[in-house]
Scaffold this active site. Structure first.
Site, PDB file in Angstrom:
ATOM      1  N   GLY A   1     -26.493  87.602  53.911  1.00 36.92           N
ATOM      2  CA  GLY A   1     -25.309  88.388  54.260  1.00 36.92           C
ATOM      3  C   GLY A   1     -24.809  89.240  53.101  1.00 36.92           C
ATOM      4  O   GLY A   1     -24.508  90.431  53.293  1.00 36.92           O
TER       5      GLY A   1
ATOM      6  N   ASP B   1     -16.781  84.588  54.823  1.00 35.50           N
ATOM      7  CA  ASP B   1     -17.352  83.241  54.704  1.00 35.50           C
ATOM      8  C   ASP B   1     -16.203  82.246  54.796  1.00 35.50           C
ATOM      9  O   ASP B   1     -15.065  82.563  54.452  1.00 35.50           O
ATOM     10  CB  ASP B   1     -18.076  83.092  53.362  1.00 35.50           C
ATOM     11  CG  ASP B   1     -19.168  82.031  53.421  1.00 35.50           C
ATOM     12  OD1 ASP B   1     -20.352  82.389  53.355  1.00 35.50           O
ATOM     13  OD2 ASP B   1     -18.828  80.826  53.534  1.00 35.50           O
TER      14      ASP B   1
ATOM     15  N   PRO C   1     -30.182  75.535  58.797  1.00 40.29           N
ATOM     16  CA  PRO C   1     -31.073  74.571  58.132  1.00 40.29           C
ATOM     17  C   PRO C   1     -31.824  73.696  59.133  1.00 40.29           C
ATOM     18  O   PRO C   1     -31.512  73.702  60.323  1.00 40.29           O
ATOM     19  CB  PRO C   1     -30.097  73.723  57.317  1.00 40.29           C
ATOM     20  CG  PRO C   1     -28.806  73.791  58.058  1.00 40.29           C
ATOM     21  CD  PRO C   1     -28.760  75.159  58.676  1.00 40.29           C
ATOM     22  N   THR C   2     -32.804  72.964  58.634  1.00 32.45           N
ATOM     23  CA  THR C   2     -33.488  71.998  59.488  1.00 32.45           C
ATOM     24  C   THR C   2     -32.508  70.883  59.850  1.00 32.45           C
ATOM     25  O   THR C   2     -31.768  70.394  59.002  1.00 32.45           O
ATOM     26  CB  THR C   2     -34.708  71.414  58.741  1.00 32.45           C
ATOM     27  OG1 THR C   2     -35.551  72.502  58.343  1.00 32.45           O
ATOM     28  CG2 THR C   2     -35.487  70.461  59.623  1.00 32.45           C
TER      29      THR C   2
ATOM     30  N   LEU D   1     -36.033  90.233  53.880  1.00 33.43           N
ATOM     31  CA  LEU D   1     -35.937  90.310  52.414  1.00 33.43           C
ATOM     32  C   LEU D   1     -36.464  89.020  51.793  1.00 33.43           C
ATOM     33  O   LEU D   1     -36.414  87.957  52.401  1.00 33.43           O
ATOM     34  CB  LEU D   1     -34.489  90.557  51.977  1.00 33.43           C
ATOM     35  CG  LEU D   1     -33.443  89.451  52.139  1.00 33.43           C
ATOM     36  CD1 LEU D   1     -33.517  88.391  51.062  1.00 33.43           C
ATOM     37  CD2 LEU D   1     -32.061  90.057  52.142  1.00 33.43           C
TER      38      LEU D   1
ATOM     39  N   VAL E   1     -48.479  75.296  42.565  1.00 37.02           N
ATOM     40  CA  VAL E   1     -48.037  73.926  42.834  1.00 37.02           C
ATOM     41  C   VAL E   1     -47.515  73.767  44.273  1.00 37.02           C
ATOM     42  O   VAL E   1     -47.267  72.668  44.747  1.00 37.02           O
ATOM     43  CB  VAL E   1     -46.990  73.512  41.776  1.00 37.02           C
ATOM     44  CG1 VAL E   1     -45.873  74.544  41.682  1.00 37.02           C
ATOM     45  CG2 VAL E   1     -46.391  72.150  42.054  1.00 37.02           C
TER      46      VAL E   1
ATOM     47  N   CYS F   1     -36.737  78.901  53.312  1.00 37.56           N
ATOM     48  CA  CYS F   1     -37.204  79.462  54.586  1.00 37.56           C
ATOM     49  C   CYS F   1     -38.558  78.969  55.084  1.00 37.56           C
ATOM     50  O   CYS F   1     -38.673  78.593  56.251  1.00 37.56           O
ATOM     51  CB  CYS F   1     -37.214  80.975  54.509  1.00 37.56           C
ATOM     52  SG  CYS F   1     -35.552  81.666  54.475  1.00 37.56           S
ATOM     53  N   PHE F   2     -39.594  79.005  54.235  1.00 36.65           N
ATOM     54  CA  PHE F   2     -40.944  78.774  54.760  1.00 36.65           C
ATOM     55  C   PHE F   2     -41.053  77.444  55.504  1.00 36.65           C
ATOM     56  O   PHE F   2     -41.470  77.383  56.650  1.00 36.65           O
ATOM     57  CB  PHE F   2     -41.991  78.841  53.646  1.00 36.65           C
ATOM     58  CG  PHE F   2     -42.338  80.239  53.232  1.00 36.65           C
ATOM     59  CD1 PHE F   2     -41.833  81.338  53.915  1.00 36.65           C
ATOM     60  CD2 PHE F   2     -43.188  80.468  52.165  1.00 36.65           C
ATOM     61  CE1 PHE F   2     -42.152  82.631  53.535  1.00 36.65           C
ATOM     62  CE2 PHE F   2     -43.517  81.759  51.780  1.00 36.65           C
ATOM     63  CZ  PHE F   2     -42.998  82.832  52.457  1.00 36.65           C
TER      64      PHE F   2
ATOM     65  N   ARG G   1     -48.504  77.437  37.887  1.00 31.80           N
ATOM     66  CA  ARG G   1     -48.347  78.774  38.470  1.00 31.80           C
ATOM     67  C   ARG G   1     -49.436  79.746  38.025  1.00 31.80           C
ATOM     68  O   ARG G   1     -49.358  80.943  38.342  1.00 31.80           O
ATOM     69  CB  ARG G   1     -46.988  79.353  38.091  1.00 31.80           C
ATOM     70  CG  ARG G   1     -45.825  78.606  38.717  1.00 31.80           C
ATOM     71  CD  ARG G   1     -45.741  78.883  40.206  1.00 31.80           C
ATOM     72  NE  ARG G   1     -44.591  78.208  40.783  1.00 31.80           N
ATOM     73  CZ  ARG G   1     -44.149  78.461  42.019  1.00 31.80           C
ATOM     74  NH1 ARG G   1     -44.759  79.344  42.775  1.00 31.80           N
ATOM     75  NH2 ARG G   1     -43.123  77.812  42.472  1.00 31.80           N
TER      76      ARG G   1
HETATM   77  P1  NAI Z   1     -26.739  80.651  52.836  1.00 33.10           P
HETATM   78  O1  NAI Z   1     -26.577  79.208  53.000  1.00 33.10           O
HETATM   79  O2  NAI Z   1     -26.948  81.236  51.474  1.00 33.10           O
HETATM   80  O3  NAI Z   1     -25.477  81.433  53.463  1.00 33.10           O
HETATM   81  C1  NAI Z   1     -24.904  81.098  54.683  1.00 33.10           C
HETATM   82  C2  NAI Z   1     -23.388  81.205  54.548  1.00 33.10           C
HETATM   83  O4  NAI Z   1     -22.788  81.109  55.828  1.00 33.10           O
HETATM   84  C3  NAI Z   1     -22.755  80.098  53.706  1.00 33.10           C
HETATM   85  O5  NAI Z   1     -22.073  80.659  52.603  1.00 33.10           O
HETATM   86  C4  NAI Z   1     -21.809  79.384  54.675  1.00 33.10           C
HETATM   87  O6  NAI Z   1     -20.621  78.965  54.043  1.00 33.10           O
HETATM   88  C5  NAI Z   1     -21.536  80.477  55.679  1.00 33.10           C
HETATM   89  N1  NAI Z   1     -21.078  80.004  56.985  1.00 33.10           N
HETATM   90  C6  NAI Z   1     -21.588  79.010  57.765  1.00 33.10           C
HETATM   91  N2  NAI Z   1     -20.896  78.915  58.915  1.00 33.10           N
HETATM   92  C7  NAI Z   1     -19.928  79.864  58.887  1.00 33.10           C
HETATM   93  C8  NAI Z   1     -18.912  80.274  59.797  1.00 33.10           C
HETATM   94  N3  NAI Z   1     -18.783  79.693  60.989  1.00 33.10           N
HETATM   95  N4  NAI Z   1     -18.084  81.273  59.425  1.00 33.10           N
HETATM   96  C9  NAI Z   1     -18.228  81.883  58.219  1.00 33.10           C
HETATM   97  N5  NAI Z   1     -19.175  81.546  57.338  1.00 33.10           N
HETATM   98  C10 NAI Z   1     -20.026  80.547  57.657  1.00 33.10           C
HETATM   99  O7  NAI Z   1     -27.965  81.077  53.789  1.00 33.10           O
HETATM  100  P2  NAI Z   1     -28.977  82.306  53.599  1.00 33.10           P
HETATM  101  O8  NAI Z   1     -30.053  81.957  52.645  1.00 33.10           O
HETATM  102  O9  NAI Z   1     -28.199  83.557  53.410  1.00 33.10           O
HETATM  103  O10 NAI Z   1     -29.645  82.334  55.045  1.00 33.10           O
HETATM  104  C11 NAI Z   1     -28.937  82.764  56.199  1.00 33.10           C
HETATM  105  C12 NAI Z   1     -29.920  82.947  57.337  1.00 33.10           C
HETATM  106  O11 NAI Z   1     -30.853  83.982  57.017  1.00 33.10           O
HETATM  107  C13 NAI Z   1     -30.762  81.712  57.634  1.00 33.10           C
HETATM  108  O12 NAI Z   1     -30.959  81.644  59.021  1.00 33.10           O
HETATM  109  C14 NAI Z   1     -32.082  82.011  56.948  1.00 33.10           C
HETATM  110  O13 NAI Z   1     -33.158  81.386  57.582  1.00 33.10           O
HETATM  111  C15 NAI Z   1     -32.186  83.507  57.102  1.00 33.10           C
HETATM  112  N6  NAI Z   1     -32.989  84.168  56.081  1.00 33.10           N
HETATM  113  C16 NAI Z   1     -32.877  83.815  54.768  1.00 33.10           C
HETATM  114  C17 NAI Z   1     -33.607  84.466  53.809  1.00 33.10           C
HETATM  115  C18 NAI Z   1     -33.497  84.072  52.368  1.00 33.10           C
HETATM  116  O14 NAI Z   1     -34.280  84.579  51.567  1.00 33.10           O
HETATM  117  N7  NAI Z   1     -32.579  83.209  51.981  1.00 33.10           N
HETATM  118  C19 NAI Z   1     -34.520  85.573  54.134  1.00 33.10           C
HETATM  119  C20 NAI Z   1     -34.529  85.887  55.533  1.00 33.10           C
HETATM  120  C21 NAI Z   1     -33.791  85.194  56.458  1.00 33.10           C
END
Ligand code: NAI
Length: 480
Positions: free
Chosen positions: A16, A36, A92-93, A163, A270, A276-277, A443
């Site tokens: 986000g 958030d 998450p899982t 990304l 390693v 994600c993966f 690595r």
């Molecule tokens: P993150 O855990 O860093 O961020 C998620 C945020 O959402 C947290 O700060 C949490 O407090 C907030 N949140 C949860 N419920 C909420 C609500 N009801 N209202 C407001 N805020 C809320 O997760 P991340 O890494 O950004 O991943 C988000 C999604 O994007 C996941 O589904 C992930 O699989 C996907 N994704 C992640 C990538 C990555 O590189 N991290 C790349 C592509 C997709």
């Protein structure tokens, strides 16, 4: 209409935050509010110390913040004002109940959808950017429709994010493609057009792919499954290489020059980490089981199994090379993030290597340029992994300086491919280590010949290095 003036994002995390920052920078006619529930996270986004590290991100945030880019905990207000809402919450899982350990936990997505339905008093486009199982958009749509206020209509789009952490800014600026899935109705198509309008501020039109919602949702899982599968494939080869004298780097080069295969993502290591993966492959495995496709489920499960095997195999090799015991030995761990150029430690291979070594009683000394001590300990004492947090506090120490971390150790283990590890003064490190001094390069980033000249015993993945095999006093089988 086709143009938008206000958008918002629910979830200010790794996806986000950077995504909306780039949108704000490229669409200066649009007001972007990133929200958030975590006050802490929002405070950090509004400070000089952003909650995530991504090369190039600070500068763009600074340039747009409080102009057309806002970070706020007032989720409801942002929803009410926005014409389009990105859902970027974590998925998450699941670690409880039905589908435990495999299914994606959609509780945060659901609560975001319920909050939208509760407060929206005008029609909205809701964009699912979080990675979700196929048909999640339909569930979101059902929740919205079952709770909608009179006159309020919703269009739910799928717009998965591709990304990669560590290169988020450049991936967002120059995406291989942008994927948008929507309903094949005129309202659906209009909503897709509105989201296209945002991306067209900087992404060439031919790179924006539109398709039906389910294809879009499945494509994200498929892309991550293919990427993870390539890593498990080359890692499986690395095990064969270590037994035969083939060199996995040479094999990867030979295989990768075939244009049908391509040379990217063929580096043995390693094992893969990151949030994600594993989660997304498990999500797909669970989906296959629910669809009564056990053969397909088994196929993808094996990608995870090889990754577990690789982490365990690497740790076992360390123990074996250190004369089958690491109890009370000091071992330096270089790198704790799941890959270079990020401070993210979720599912990092380093966590498991540390755990396996501590299970054997090793003293581990961790150095990572971007990971805080607090984060290291919260990972190592995670109750899913650790029964005795006090023991972790006894056995693990973090360092701010790599030379101090290596001082007096029996072995140095590279867990993350940080560039700075290739330019350290290894002669200086060698002088201060116990002898024989071992380096385990998880690595494949170091100059192994050079290290052996200094005197190190070098052990790496997917390759037998002749001199390092001399020290195998307890193995009776002839080695070469
Ligand atoms: P993150 O855990 O860093 O961020 C998620 C945020 O959402 C947290 O700060 C949490 O407090 C907030 N949140 C949860 N419920 C909420 C609500 N009801 N209202 C407001 N805020 C809320 O997760 P991340 O890494 O950004 O991943 C988000 C999604 O994007 C996941 O589904 C992930 O699989 C996907 N994704 C992640 C990538 C990555 O590189 N991290 C790349 C592509 C997709």
């Amino acid at each position: 209409g086709m143009t938008l003036s206000k958008i918002c994002c629910i979830g200010a995390g790794y996806v986000g935050g950077p995504t909306c920052t780039i949108i704000a920078d490229k669409c200066q006619d649009v007001t972007v509010t990133v929200t958030d529930l975590s006050q802490d996270r929002i405070n950090q986004w509004n400070s000089d110390n952003l909650p995530i590290y991504e090369p190039g991100l600070d500068e763009i945030v600074r340039r747009r913040r409080n102009k057309n880019l806002f970070f706020s905990t007032d989720v409801k207000k942002a929803i009410i004002e926005a014409e389009l809402i990105f859902i970027c919450v974590n998925t998450p899982t699941k670690n409880y109940g039905l589908g435990k350990g495999r299914a994606a936990d959609l509780k945060y997505v659901e609560s975001a959808a319920r909050m939208i339905a509760e407060v929206a008093n005008q029609s909205k486009i809701v964009v699912e950017k979080s990675t979700v199982p196929v048909k999640a958009a339909e569930s979101i749509s059902n929740i919205l429709k079952a709770n909608h206020r009179t006159g309020v209509q919703y269009q739910v789009l799928s717009n998965p994010e591709f990304l990669a952490e560590g290169t988020a800014v450049s991936d967002l600026l120059h995406p291989d493609r942008v994927l948008i899935g929507g309903d094949q109705t005129s309202e659906g198509r209009e909503a897709v057009e509105s989201l296209c309008w945002i991306y067209q501020h900087w992404v060439p039109k031919e790179k924006i792919i539109t398709m039906n919602t389910w294809s879009s949702e499945l494509s994200k899982l498929a892309a991550n499954a293919f990427l993870a599968q390539r890593i498990s494939s080359i890692n499986a080869m690395s095990a064969i290489c270590e037994m035969t004298g083939a060199d996995v780097t040479e094999v990867a080069h030979a295989v990768g020059t075939d244009t049908r295969i391509g040379n990217k993502f063929l580096k043995a290591s390693v094992g893969f980490g990151g949030s994600c993966f594993q989660k997304d492959v498990l999500n797909m495995v669970y989906l296959c089981e629910c669809l009564n496709l056990p053969e397909v489920a088994d196929y993808w499960q094996q990608v995870i199994n090889i990754n577990e095997y690789q982490k365990r195999r690497f740790a076992n090799r360390i123990i074996e090379c250190l004369f089958n015991t690491v109890t009370n030995k000091k071992i330096a761990i270089f790198g704790f993030s799941f890959k270079k150029d990020t401070g993210d430690t979720r599912e990092s291979a380093a966590i498991y290597v540390c755990k396996y070594l501590m299970d054997e009683g090793a003293n581990i000394r961790i150095y990572d340029p971007k990971v805080t001590e607090k984060k290291v300990f919260s990972e190592l004492t995670n109750p899913l992994l650790c029964e005795d947090p006090d023991r972790v506090k006894e056995l693990a120490t973090t360092y701010r300086d790599p030379y101090e971390a290596a001082d007096g150790t029996h072995a140095l283990v590279i867990c993350t491919e940080w560039d700075q590890f290739t330019t350290l003064d290894y002669s200086r490190i060698y002088e201060k280590m116990l002898k024989p001094a071992f380096i385990f390069d998880g690595r494949l980033i170091l100059d192994h010949e050079g290290l052996m000249k200094i005197g190190f015993q070098v052990v790496t993945i997917g390759k037998k290095l002749h001199r390092s095999n001399v020290h195998r006093p307890f193995s009776t089988a002839s080695q070469s």
